[in-house]
Write a protein that holds these residues in place. Structure first.
Motif, PDB file in Angstrom:
ATOM      1  N   VAL A 193       1.710   3.790   0.450  1.00  0.00           N
ATOM      2  CA  VAL A 193       0.652   2.830   1.099  1.00  0.00           C
ATOM      3  C   VAL A 193       0.196   3.469   2.318  1.00  0.00           C
ATOM      4  O   VAL A 193      -0.269   2.627   3.238  1.00  0.00           O
ATOM      5  N   GLU A 194       0.665   4.570   2.845  1.00  0.00           N
ATOM      6  CA  GLU A 194       0.361   5.381   4.010  1.00  0.00           C
ATOM      7  C   GLU A 194      -1.056   5.087   4.425  1.00  0.00           C
ATOM      8  O   GLU A 194      -1.786   5.177   3.273  1.00  0.00           O
ATOM      9  N   VAL A 223       3.450   9.824   7.327  1.00  0.00           N
ATOM     10  CA  VAL A 223       4.687  10.400   8.000  1.00  0.00           C
ATOM     11  C   VAL A 223       4.401  11.681   8.706  1.00  0.00           C
ATOM     12  O   VAL A 223       5.153  11.775   9.538  1.00  0.00           O
ATOM     13  N   GLU A 224       3.208  12.161   8.438  1.00  0.00           N
ATOM     14  CA  GLU A 224       2.736  13.423   9.404  1.00  0.00           C
ATOM     15  C   GLU A 224       2.684  12.878  10.955  1.00  0.00           C
ATOM     16  O   GLU A 224       2.946  13.743  11.662  1.00  0.00           O
ATOM     17  N   GLU A 225       1.730  11.712  10.962  1.00  0.00           N
ATOM     18  CA  GLU A 225       1.721  11.031  12.168  1.00  0.00           C
ATOM     19  C   GLU A 225       2.824  10.714  13.001  1.00  0.00           C
ATOM     20  O   GLU A 225       3.191  11.143  14.054  1.00  0.00           O
ATOM     21  N   LEU A 226       3.944  10.082  12.075  1.00  0.00           N
ATOM     22  CA  LEU A 226       5.407   9.754  12.995  1.00  0.00           C
ATOM     23  C   LEU A 226       5.959  11.193  12.919  1.00  0.00           C
ATOM     24  O   LEU A 226       6.634  11.149  14.149  1.00  0.00           O
ATOM     25  N   ASN A 227       5.875  11.982  12.680  1.00  0.00           N
ATOM     26  CA  ASN A 227       6.558  13.347  12.912  1.00  0.00           C
ATOM     27  C   ASN A 227       5.975  13.904  14.047  1.00  0.00           C
ATOM     28  O   ASN A 227       6.804  14.629  14.838  1.00  0.00           O
ATOM     29  N   SER A 256       9.921  13.986   5.409  1.00  0.00           N
ATOM     30  CA  SER A 256       8.713  14.349   4.730  1.00  0.00           C
ATOM     31  C   SER A 256       8.273  13.507   3.748  1.00  0.00           C
ATOM     32  O   SER A 256       6.997  13.835   3.279  1.00  0.00           O
ATOM     33  N   ARG A 257       8.821  12.421   3.141  1.00  0.00           N
ATOM     34  CA  ARG A 257       8.361  11.801   2.198  1.00  0.00           C
ATOM     35  C   ARG A 257       7.579  10.585   2.780  1.00  0.00           C
ATOM     36  O   ARG A 257       7.493  10.542   4.045  1.00  0.00           O
ATOM     37  N   PRO A 258       6.568  10.035   2.007  1.00  0.00           N
ATOM     38  CA  PRO A 258       5.377   9.357   2.405  1.00  0.00           C
ATOM     39  C   PRO A 258       6.269   8.000   2.934  1.00  0.00           C
ATOM     40  O   PRO A 258       7.147   7.645   2.420  1.00  0.00           O
ATOM     41  N   THR A 259       5.923   7.462   3.978  1.00  0.00           N
ATOM     42  CA  THR A 259       6.365   6.393   4.760  1.00  0.00           C
ATOM     43  C   THR A 259       6.447   5.111   3.827  1.00  0.00           C
ATOM     44  O   THR A 259       5.569   4.988   2.819  1.00  0.00           O
TER      45      THR A 259
END
Ligand code: HEC
Ligand code: HEC
Ligand code: HEC
Ligand code: HEC
Ligand code: HEC
Ligand code: HEC
Length: 444
Positions: free
Chosen positions: A231-232, A364-368, A377-380
Motif C-alpha cells: 500500500v506504499e 520505503v525509498e523515501e524512508l531510507n 528494502s521491502r515495501p512499507t
C-alpha cells in the motif's frame, strides 16, 4: 465406428482447454477495469457494493437515484461534494440524512472516473446471492482483486499443461494402434487402463508437466504473498486537509498531544475534535485561505463562532480515513516499538513535521532517505519490511535503562553462555534473536 475412451477424453480436453483460453482472455479486462482501483483507494473505507457499512451499499446506486427522482447529474455532484449536491437537489439532501456521518468530498474525481467506479461496483456479484464457484467472479471482496494479475497467469500455465497432456494422449493412441494394429483393443481397454498406460509411456512428459505445474503454483503463491496489501503511497482523501507541518513542525506540537496513546498502548489513536477546538476556538482562520477548513472543524464540534460563540449541541464527528492499515491477523503494538524498542516515528511514518498534505504511507525509498533511519528494502507495511527490521535492529540489552531487557541480559549471561556468545557474534542482539521472527508474535 465407436468412439474410444481416449477420443472422448481428447474431445473433452479440447473443449476444456478452449474454455480456459477464453477465460484467460476475458479475465484481465473484467478485473482490471480501473474503477476498482479508485473504489478501493477512495470509497472502500466507508462503502461496500452489497452491504451497508459506514455509508450505504452502492450497488446500482445510479439507477436508484434516477428512479428516485434525483436531478440529472446530481449524483456526480454528490461525489465531488455532497454539500453542494444537497443544497441543489432535494433528493441529495434526503440522502445526506442517511446517517450522522458525513461523506468525504472528492472534488478531483471526473464524471468518467465516477462512472468507472460505479461500473465496477455494478459488476460485483452479491456474495450472499451467488454460491457458484465461477472463477471470473472472485472480485466480490475488494481485497481479493489485488492478486488477479497472477491469477490469470496461472490459468495460462494450466492451459499450456493441458495442451501438453492432450498431445501426449494423441501420441499414446497412435502408439497403441501401432503395437496392436487392431482397432478393437483400443475399445477393450478401460479408461483407467488407458490412462495408466499413457502416464507410464510418457512418464518423462507427465513428470515434467507436474513439476512445472507445482513450481508455477509455488511461485504464484510466493509472489502473491509478497504483494498482498502493498500500500506504499496510499493517501486517502480526508474530510479536512490537516497539514502536519503547520502543527507538529512550525508550531512544535508534540505528536503525543494528538496521538496520546502511542506510548501507552497498541494503537496510536487519532485526536477528537475537542483537541482541535483547544486552539481553533481562537485560531479561526478569518481572512486566510484555510478559513473553510476551520469552518468544518466548527461544524463537527457544533460550535457557532458568530456573536458570543457557543456550542449548539449539533455535532457531526469528523471521519478520518485510516491511512496505515494492517490486516486483522497481524498484531502490531506502538508502545512496544516506540518505548521499549526505542524506534522513532520517522522510521515508519517519515518526517511528519515536514508533511504539508494529507498523510500517506511513505514508500520505503523515501524512508531510507531520512537521516538516522535503518535502511530497509521491502515495501512499507509488508511482512518482509517488519522481518527485515527485526533482523537489523538491535535491542539495548543490559544498559540499566529497561528492567525487562536487563533481566533477559542477566539470564542469558548466567544461564546460557553459548547462546549469549552466538547472539553476540555480530556485536549486537537483534529483535529476531529474541524471538521477533516467531510467527505467533505477529500473527493472532
Ligand atoms: C468517510 C466515509 C465515506 C467515504 C470515504 C465515501 N462515502 Fe459515500 N457516503 C458516505 C455516507 C455516510 C453516505 C450517506 C449519506 C450521509 O449520511 O451523509 C454516503 C452516500 C453516498 C452515495 C449515495 C448513496 C445512496 O444510497 O443514495 C453515493 C453515490 C456515494 N456515497 C458515493 C461514494 C463514492 C463514489 C465514494 C468514493 C469516491 C464515496 N462515496 C466515499 C460516506 C462515505
Ligand atoms: C494537532 C494534532 C496532531 C499532531 C500534533 C500530530 N498529528 Fe498526526 N494526525 C493528526 C490528525 C488529525 C490525523 C488524521 C488526518 C490524516 O490522516 O491526515 C493524523 C494522522 C497521522 C498519521 C496517519 C494515521 C493513519 O490513519 O494511519 C500518522 C502516522 C501521524 N499522524 C503521525 C504523527 C506524528 C509522527 C506526529 C509528530 C511528529 C504527529 N502525527 C503529530 C493530528 C496530529
Ligand atoms: C515500527 C514502525 C512504527 C513506528 C516506530 C511508529 N508507527 Fe505508527 N503505525 C505503524 C503501523 C504498522 C501502523 C498501522 C497499525 C495498524 O493498522 O494496526 C501505524 C499506525 C499509526 C497511526 C494510526 C492509528 C493507529 O494506531 O492505527 C498513527 C496516528 C500513528 N501510527 C502514529 C505514530 C506516532 C505518533 C509514532 C511515534 C511516536 C509512531 N506512529 C511510530 C508503524 C509504526
Ligand atoms: C496546539 C494548538 C492547535 C491544535 C490542538 C490544532 N491546531 Fe490547527 N492550527 C494551529 C495553528 C497555530 C495553525 C496555523 C495558523 C496560521 O498559520 O495562521 C493551525 C492551522 C490549521 C489549519 C490550516 C492550515 C493551512 O495552512 O492550511 C487546519 C486545517 C488545522 N489547523 C486543522 C486542525 C485540526 C483538524 C486539528 C485537530 C485535529 C487542529 N488543527 C488542532 C494550532 C492548532
Ligand atoms: C524499524 C524497525 C522495526 C520495524 C519496521 C518493525 N519492528 Fe517490530 N520491533 C522492533 C524493535 C526494535 C522491537 C523490540 C521491542 C521489544 O523487544 O519489545 C520490536 C518488537 C516487535 C514485537 C515483539 C517481539 C517480541 O519478541 O516480543 C512484535 C510483535 C513486533 N515487533 C511486530 C512488528 C510488526 C507486525 C511490524 C510490521 C508491521 C514490525 N514489528 C515492524 C523494530 C521494528
Ligand atoms: C514481525 C512480524 C511478523 C512475523 C514474525 C511474521 N509475520 Fe506474517 N505477516 C506480517 C505482516 C505485517 C503481514 C501483512 C503483510 C501485508 O499486509 O502485506 C503478514 C502476512 C502474512 C501472511 C499473508 C496472509 C494474508 O493473506 O494476508 C502469511 C501467510 C504470513 N504472514 C505467514 C507468516 C508465517 C508462517 C510466519 C512465521 C514464519 C510469519 N508470518 C511471521 C508480519 C509478520
Amino acid at each position: 465406428m465407436k468412439i474410444s475412451n481416449i477420443q472422448r477424453f481428447k474431445r473433452l480436453s479440447t473443449m476444456v482447454a478452449g474454455v480456459f483460453t477464453v477465460i484467460t482472455f476475458l479475465l484481465p479486462n473484467q478485473v482490471l477495469a480501473d474503477g476498482g482501483g479508485d473504489f478501493k483507494a477512495k470509497c472502500a473505507s466507508c462503502h461496500q457494493p452489497h452491504k451497508n457499512s459506514t455509508g450505504p451499499k452502492l450497488f446500482q446506486v445510479r439507477t436508484k437515484w434516477a428512479t428516485g427522482g434525483a436531478k440529472e447529474g446530481s449524483i456526480y455532484q454528490w461525489v465531488n461534494n455532497w454539500q453542494t449536491a444537497a443544497a441543489n437537489d432535494p433528493y441529495a439532501a434526503d440522502v445526506s440524512k442517511w446517517s450522522a456521518t458525513a461523506m468525504s468530498a472528492f472534488p478531483d474525481l471526473s464524471k468518467e472516473q465516477i462512472n468507472g467506479i460505479m461500473d465496477w461496483i455494478d459488476m460485483q456479484p452479491d456474495p450472499a446471492a451467488t454460491t457458484t464457484g465461477d472463477p471470473t467472479q472472485v472480485g466480490g471482496d475488494p481485497s481479493a482483486t489485488e492478486e488477479e494479475g497472477s491469477f490469470s497467469w496461472i490459468w495460462l500455465v494450466i492451459g499450456v499443461i493441458f495442451i501438453i497432456i492432450i498431445l501426449a494422449v494423441g501420441g499414446v493412441r497412435r502408439q497403441l494402434k501401432h503395437v496392436t494394429s487392431e482397432e478393437e483393443l483400443v475399445e477393450k481397454l478401460t479408461y483407467g487402463e488407458e490412462l495408466r498406460a499413457m502416464a507410464w509411456k510418457y512418464r518423462l512428459w507427465v513428470g515434467l508437466g507436474s513439476l512445472v505445474l507445482l513450481l508455477s503454483v509455488l511461485v504464484t503463491v510466493m509472489q502473491g504473498l509478497g504483494r498482498i496489501n502493498v500500500v506504499e503511497n496510499y493517501q486517502p482523501s480526508q474530510p479536512i486537509v490537516f497539514p502536519h507541518d503547520r502543527h507538529a513542525g512550525a508550531n512544535g506540537i508534540d505528536c503525543k498531544y494528538c496521538h496520546n496513546s502511542v506510548a501507552k498502548s497498541k494503537s496510536a489513536s487519532l485526536p477528537s475534535v475537542n483537541v482541535c477546538m483547544n486552539c481553533h476556538k481562537q485560531i479561526n482562520g478569518e481572512g486566510k485561505p484555510f478559513a473553510d477548513q476551520i469552518k468544518k472543524i466548527y461544524a463537527a464540534a457544533g460550535w457557532d463562532p458568530a456573536g458570543a460563540g457557543k456550542y449548539t449541541g449539533k455535532t457531526k464527528p469528523i471521519v478520518w480515513n485510516k491511512v496505515h492499515v494492517l490486516p486483522d491477523h497481524v498484531y502490531f503494538n506502538h508502545s512496544q516499538h516506540v518505548v521499549v524498542g526505542g524506534v522513532d516515528c520517522k522510521q515508519c511514518h517519515g518526517d511528519m513535521t515536514k508533511m504539508n498534505e494529507a498523510v500517506k504511507v511513505q514508500p520505503v525509498e523515501e524512508l531510507n532517505k531520512i537521516e538516522g533511519n535503518i535502511k530497509l528494502s521491502r515495501p512499507t507495511l509488508t511482512m518482509g519490511w517488519c522481518i527485515e527490521c527485526h533482523a537489523a535492529k538491535d535491542v539495548p540489552l543490559g544498559n540499566g535503562k529497561n528492567a525487562y531487557y536487563d533481566e533477559i541480559h542477566r539470564r542469558l549471561k548466567d544461564n546460557d553462555k553459548t547462546l549469549y556468545r552466538k547472539y553476540l557474534k555480530d556485536g549486537k542482539v537483534t529483535v529476531s534473536e529474541l524471538g521477533g521472527w516467531e510467527c505467533a508474535k505477529c500473527h493472532y
